[in-house]
Each structure stands twice: as C-alpha cells, then as structure tokens.
Scaffold this motif. Structure first.
Motif, short mmCIF file in Angstrom:
data_model
loop_
_atom_site.label_atom_id
_atom_site.label_comp_id
_atom_site.label_asym_id
_atom_site.label_seq_id
_atom_site.Cartn_x
_atom_site.Cartn_y
_atom_site.Cartn_z
N SER A 258 0.83 -1.21 0.00
CA SER A 258 0.00 0.00 0.00
C SER A 258 0.86 1.25 0.00
O SER A 258 0.62 2.20 -0.77
CB SER A 258 -0.92 -0.02 1.22
OG SER A 258 -1.66 1.18 1.31
N GLN A 259 1.88 1.28 0.84
CA GLN A 259 2.77 2.43 0.90
C GLN A 259 3.53 2.61 -0.41
O GLN A 259 3.66 3.73 -0.93
CB GLN A 259 3.76 2.26 2.06
CG GLN A 259 3.16 2.39 3.45
CD GLN A 259 2.80 3.82 3.82
OE1 GLN A 259 1.73 4.31 3.46
NE2 GLN A 259 3.70 4.50 4.51
N ALA A 260 4.03 1.51 -0.95
CA ALA A 260 4.80 1.57 -2.19
C ALA A 260 3.94 2.08 -3.34
O ALA A 260 4.39 2.89 -4.16
CB ALA A 260 5.37 0.20 -2.53
N ALA A 261 2.70 1.60 -3.42
CA ALA A 261 1.81 2.03 -4.51
C ALA A 261 1.50 3.52 -4.43
O ALA A 261 1.40 4.20 -5.45
CB ALA A 261 0.52 1.22 -4.47
N LYS A 262 1.38 4.04 -3.21
CA LYS A 262 1.09 5.47 -3.05
C LYS A 262 2.28 6.33 -3.45
O LYS A 262 2.11 7.42 -4.03
CB LYS A 262 0.70 5.75 -1.60
CG LYS A 262 -0.65 5.19 -1.20
CD LYS A 262 -0.90 5.38 0.30
CE LYS A 262 -2.21 4.72 0.72
NZ LYS A 262 -2.39 4.78 2.20
#
Length: 706
Positions: A258-262
């Motif tokens: 989730s963090q990487a995608a953001k």
C-alpha cells in the motif's frame, strides 16, 4: 569436488538427456541448449549476463577445407533466450592472428572492429567485446557466467586466496580488468601457468569454466557454482549477523504494498525529469534483509562490482530518508523533501561524471537514480521500459547477494569509481546505445483500458502494446480476463501487460486495480474508458434499474476511473491522456435508445468539461465515437441484438450488413478501426488536441459534429 546430479542444492540441474540426445553431434545446437538452461536459473546468471561458446570444424566456403570456427554469444544477447541468430561465428585462426597486430591496452577498442574481419558466418550477430575471452582458450565448450556466489568471492577483499583454497588450486585467479583483447590474453596466460585447471575466476567480474563436451561443461559450471554457494551458506552469520543485523523492521506485506503504490507515482515523476520512465517494485526477502540492515549505510554508497550489474543499476542507489509508516495521505510536504534528495543525487552523479570523464567521453547521461530504496518497505527501479526496469531490479538483487556473500567471508570491494566510469561511458557501450532501434510512439507509457478482455477494449490493448506501451488489461469477467491474459502472455510476453479484474462501479475494486498498476509499472499515463453495456428498450419499457445501471457503468464509471487516473498523473507531474470510448448515440437520436443515448451524451459532455479543467496539468481528454462495432463483442448479450433488429424491422442476422449499408462508406466498422483512433490521440501526433472527438462510424451524416 565431484557432485552427482542429485546433490545440487544451490543451482538447478536442468539437463534433459531426452532433449540432448536428439542434438547429439550438433555442437552448436547443444551450445544453445546448454546456454538456455544455464540462463533459466538467475542464481547462475541474470538477463544478458555472461556468454557461452563452442568450437567446431566447418567447411570453408571459399576453399571447402575444414577450418575451426568459434560460435559465441553475440553483442547484446541473453543466454537464457539465445538462438542461432544470436551467435557470432568466427574463424578461430583469424581471431588468434589478431595478436600480431594488437597494440596494447590504449588501443583495445580498435580490436572490436577487427573482429568483423574474422567472421565466418555472414548471418552472425555482431561480435561482443567478450569474444577474445573465449578465442584463446583451447576448449571446445566454454561458459563465462556471472553467478552471485562466484562474484561474491571475486568481489571479496581476500577473494584470490579464498579461490585458491576453496578449489585446491583448480580455479586460477585473474585480477580485475575491463573486458577486451588483453583480458583474453591474460586468460590464456593463466591457463598456461596453471595447466589442468578447471576454470578461472575474474576478480570482481565473474567465472570462466570449460570442457570438451557441452554436458561436461554444464556440469563443471554447476559444480563450481555449487561449491561457492555452499561455502557462502556455511559462513552466513558465522562471525557476525548478516549485513550487521536488522536496524529497522519491515511493515507487514499488505502495508508495504500500500505504501509503495502510493509513493511510486511520485518517485516515477521525479525519476522522469529528463525522460519518462517505467517502474518496478519489489519487497523480496533478500531486498528487505539488505535495506533494513545496519550495513545499508556502509554498503549502498559503495556501488556494485560486476560490470553487468553496474551498467544497469548506476553507481549507487538513492536511499530515502523517510519512515516506512509515513502518512501518505498528503504528499505535498513529502514531495518537497524527496525532490531535494533527488536533486542531491543528480548533483552527486554530475560530480562523478566531471571528475572521471575523459576528453572523448560521451556527454553525461540521465543523472536520475535507477534504484531507489525505501527501508522497511522495498526497492523501486525506474528505466525506459518494463523489461529494463525489471532487469535492473534483478541485477541489484544480484548485487545484494554478492555483497552479502563477500561480507560473510571477507570484506566487500566495489569497483573503483574511475573503473566504473570507464565501463559506464565506454565508447563501445555508447556505440551499442546508438545502434538501438528508434523507440516506438508509446514507449515509456503506461495505459489502463477498462472492459478490455475482448472487443474494442482488447483491440486497443493490442494496438497500444504493439506501439510500445505497457498496458493494464481490466475486465469484470474474471474467466474472460484469464483467457485473454493467457493469450497475451504467449503473444507479447510478461513485461507488456498486467491483467487485473475491475468493476468500474466498485470503489474497492478500482482502488485495488490502481494499486496493482502502480506496483507493476510505477504509475499511469493513459486512461481509456471503454467499459460499457447496451440496453435497448422503448422509452416506456425502460426501468429505473436500467437507467441506474447505464449511468453507473458509463457515466459514473468514466468519472471514477478518470478521477483515479488524474490523481496519479498529477502526482507524476508529466501530463497524460484520457480517451473516452463513447458512441455516435451521444449525437444522434434514435428509437428504443433513450437511456443508453442519454448516458453516452453525458460521457461526451463530461469529456469536454474534463478537458477544460485538466488542461493546466497537461492532461488531454478526447473522445472516440464508434458505431455498430459487433466484432468479438458482448453487445449481443441481454437481448440487445433482438431489440435493435426489431427497432429497424429486420432479422438479427442481418444487423451487421444493415449497419454497413447505412454508412456513407458502406463498410463495417472493425475493432481495429476504433483502436487506431484511440491510438492517434495518444501517439504524439495530436499533442495539442484536447476536448475533441473522432467519429469512427463509416460515415453517418446525422452524427457529423455541428
């Protein structure tokens, strides 16, 4: 050390006697077979890494006499996918005769042109700089590989002594030197000084092994790599924790993603300050072990050792100084901080170039980082296309493995910066870059197409892939999507597309699709709203549910999908395109079409409004209006065909011809016609066109814009 085929733990034994027996006596075919199975194991060598060869006797085309010919992987090839077309076939005696005119290290580059005078097979791939490394060794079959375990020893401070002790003097050592003619002579000298050896370790570089048959060469390579791998495995954590132990803990897997995608689109935008880049993200266990370690700050700035690693990953990665669980709900302040880090990296790279350049060095290249590390989350890589960014990621994982191994048995030693520069800005490498084919119109672009497992959507997907884009294929029908994915994989390969199930009316489904897109490619540049349904009923027969369903899919679907894409495009900061597949029914009033036509008219006007508002961010919005595209479409389902035929007073089977006959051109509209229109808006040919629409309907006067 002798190892049976059942005892390999660290490499894959892939030799199949049934396959090899059919190639018996065909040494070149056996070379290709051996190369392919070696290249299938990334622990042995990565994409494009290393080269293999064999020597045969062939009839000279001019004298018909038997001459010795060396077949070796050509320039820019990959042993895992090697074919006969990827080999260079050269006269051995002519290659060795070049020794008589070799003028020394200062004149290495001029030798590469002379290799062309040694070509036996006129269909040869261009000979690579590694050609002489094989030419002076007398063995019929030779492998030059870049296994992580061997390079770990080759890149260790005590690598030479470890090599001597580990193989009881059966593997010689040649210190680091840039590949070329002189290195080939040094390999021959090492063999002459150590008769009976089974291989040579190249300091900081890789491994040479050989034998007189393809199978024996394969086994020799595997045995040497297995020995190195086992030695390292026995030493991990023996004297100190791997990489000095864990400094920070990783987030949970789903939180990492989730963090990487953001953050990925923001990083992509910054990494694309000179040229648009495509991304790859990985949180593989070996990556997390390295990026979360105490030794990250010591080892990351040192850079890699093997030239193949270095060429694809740059001199060092950019390490982000942000918390893994940073609140990414508002990226405004964080963008400024990360922008400063990028600028510092660019200045460091510029300083590296200025300090090490030569009078004839090529101009400085893109100064942005290729590898970006986020401790606690994972590793990003950005390059000109998906394959290149994926391979860069794989190569940095190789580099991590090398550093881990070298630190376990000694101290890791990277290439000196001047040597690194000499490789990166080697005139021969520059010449190779200049020979690369011109990029396709959609190279470096990422497109998402809704409703694209068939019909118009699939035609757009294939058109975009053929023009160089990475495409996210989405559909609500999971089974149909899987069938399409399987077909696309066979046709175009894994780096061209991503298949994601998507219901455009479901916010969670959309969020998951956008996350998958950012993780796979780093962001998005083109959104194509194609998902849709048709309902044909009289005005009085329409239900509220009909209206709601059409509005939810066509109008609100276009709104939500576009909004999600715009958010990413703005974060990237490089503009973008939205192409909405509407219909001539948005312009033409017809019977039994009130709900569908109204929804299509809403799509049309929404597109104009979006174009007016998004232009300041260089996001263009355009519309394609098809009509009567029945080919490979679900449009017949749900009674649509029957209702339209009834409205026109004809039979269902006559609909395609009816639609063709009512056009000015008297031709049926194909899915490929719509795909061509969807392409032209994003191709760069209409870079200053927004808020426009293009009718692809065979010519319907009633639909002429006015």
């Amino acid at each position: 050390m002798s190892i049976t085929t059942q005892n390999f733990k660290h490499v894959s034994y892939l030799w199949d006697d049934a396959v090899a027996s059919k190639l018996e006596g065909k040494e070149v075919d056996l070379l290709i077979y051996r190369s392919n199975i070696l290249g299938a194991d990334l622990r042995i060598t990565n994409y494009g890494g290393g080269n293999t060869s064999c020597k045969t006797y062939e009839a000279d085309p001019l004298t018909n006499e038997k001459v010795e010919v060396m077949w070796v992987k050509g320039s820019g090839g990959d042993i895992g996918t090697l074919t006969k077309a990827g080999l260079a076939g050269l006269y051995v005696d002519k290659l060795r005769a070049l020794k008589g005119i070799y003028r020394g290290l200062e004149f290495e580059d001029e030798m590469v042109e002379l290799f062309n005078h040694c070509i036996y097979d006129l269909k040869s791939k261009a000979p690579s700089i590694d050609t002489p490394l094989h030419a002076f060794l007398p063995f019929k079959h030779i492998d030059h590989l870049h296994p992580d375990a061997a390079i770990a020893i080759a890149a260790a401070k005590d690598g030479e002594q470890i090599t001597k002790d580990l193989w009881d003097g059966q593997i010689a050592w040649v210190p680091w030197q840039k590949p070329g003619f002189d290195l080939g002579l040094q390999l021959k000298q090492a063999l002459d000084e150590n008769p009976g050896i089974r291989g040579i370790m190249l300091g900081g570089h890789g491994l040479f092994t050989w034998a007189d048959t393809a199978y024996e060469c394969y086994i020799n390579s595997l045995e040497v790599i297995e020995t190195a791998s086992e030695y390292l495995a026995q030493n991990y954590g023996k004297t100190r924790p791997v990489f000095g132990g864990e400094k920070i803990q990783s987030l949970a897997p789903e939180q990492r993603k989730s963090q990487a995608a953001k953050l990925a689109p923001l990083l992509r935008g910054l990494a694309s300050s000179e040229n648009l880049m495509v991304g790859t993200f990985t949180d593989a266990p070996e990556v997390l072990q390295f990026i979360n370690s105490n030794d990250l700050s010591k080892l990351a700035p040192m850079g890699t050792s093997c030239p193949d690693h270095f060429l694809r990953t740059k001199i060092s990665p950019l390490v982000l100084d942000i918390s893994a669980d940073e609140d990414l709900s508002d990226l405004t302040a964080l963008k400024e901080k990360i922008s400063v880090a990028f600028q510092a990296y660019r200045e460091m790279y510029g300083d590296y170039y200025e300090k090490h350049k030569h009078a004839n060095s090529p101009a400085v290249r893109d100064a942005n980082p290729v590898i970006i590390i986020w401790p606690g989350v994972g590793m990003f890589s950005y390059a000109k296309n998906k394959q290149t960014s994926r391979v860069a990621s794989e190569f940095y994982i190789n580099a991590i493995n090398v550093m881990r191994g070298a630190e376990a048995v000694s101290k890791y030693v990277s290439l000196p910066l001047q040597e690194a520069f000499n490789i990166e800005y080697w005139l021969l490498e520059e010449a190779k870059l200049q020979r690369m084919p011109k990029e396709q119109p959609l190279s470096r672009k990422v497109a998402l197409v809704t409703g694209s497992a068939g019909g118009i959507g699939l035609a757009i997907v294939e058109k975009y892939i053929k023009e160089g884009a990475c495409v996210v294929v989405t559909d609500i029908d999971g089974d149909r999507l899987q069938q399409t994915s399987d077909a696309l994989l066979k046709k175009y390969g894994k780096d061209s597309f991503l298949a994601v199930k998507l219901d455009v009316t479901d916010g969670k489904s959309l969020e998951a699709a956008m996350e998958a897109t950012c993780l796979q490619f780093g962001g998005v540049d083109i959104m194509v709203n194609n998902a849709g349904i048709s309902i044909s009923k009289s005005f009085e027969d329409h239900t509220d549910q009909d209206w709601d369903r059409l509005n939810d899919i066509l109008v609100m679907g276009q709104y939500h999908i576009s909004k999600a894409g715009v958010k990413i495009m703005k974060l990237q900061g490089h503009g973008g395109d939205i192409v909405n597949i509407a219909s001539k029914n948005g312009l033409v009033a017809g019977a039994k079409n009130v709900a569908y036509g109204t929804a299509k008219a809403a799509q049309l006007h929404m597109s104009r409004l979006m174009a007016a508002e998004l232009a300041e961010d260089k996001i263009k919005v355009n519309v394609v209006n098809p009509d009567a595209v029945i080919e490979n479409s679900n449009i017949w389902e749900g009674g649509w065909g029957e209702n339209r035929a009834k409205a026109y007073g004809i039979e269902v089977k006559d609909l395609p011809q009816f639609y063709a006959n009512r056009t000015l051109l008297k031709e049926s509209v194909k899915t490929s016609d719509i795909a061509d229109a969807a392409f032209v808006f994003v191709s760069g040919q209409l870079g200053k066109t927004t808020g426009n629409m293009l009718n692809v309907d065979g010519g319907l006067a009633a639909a002429f814009p006015r």
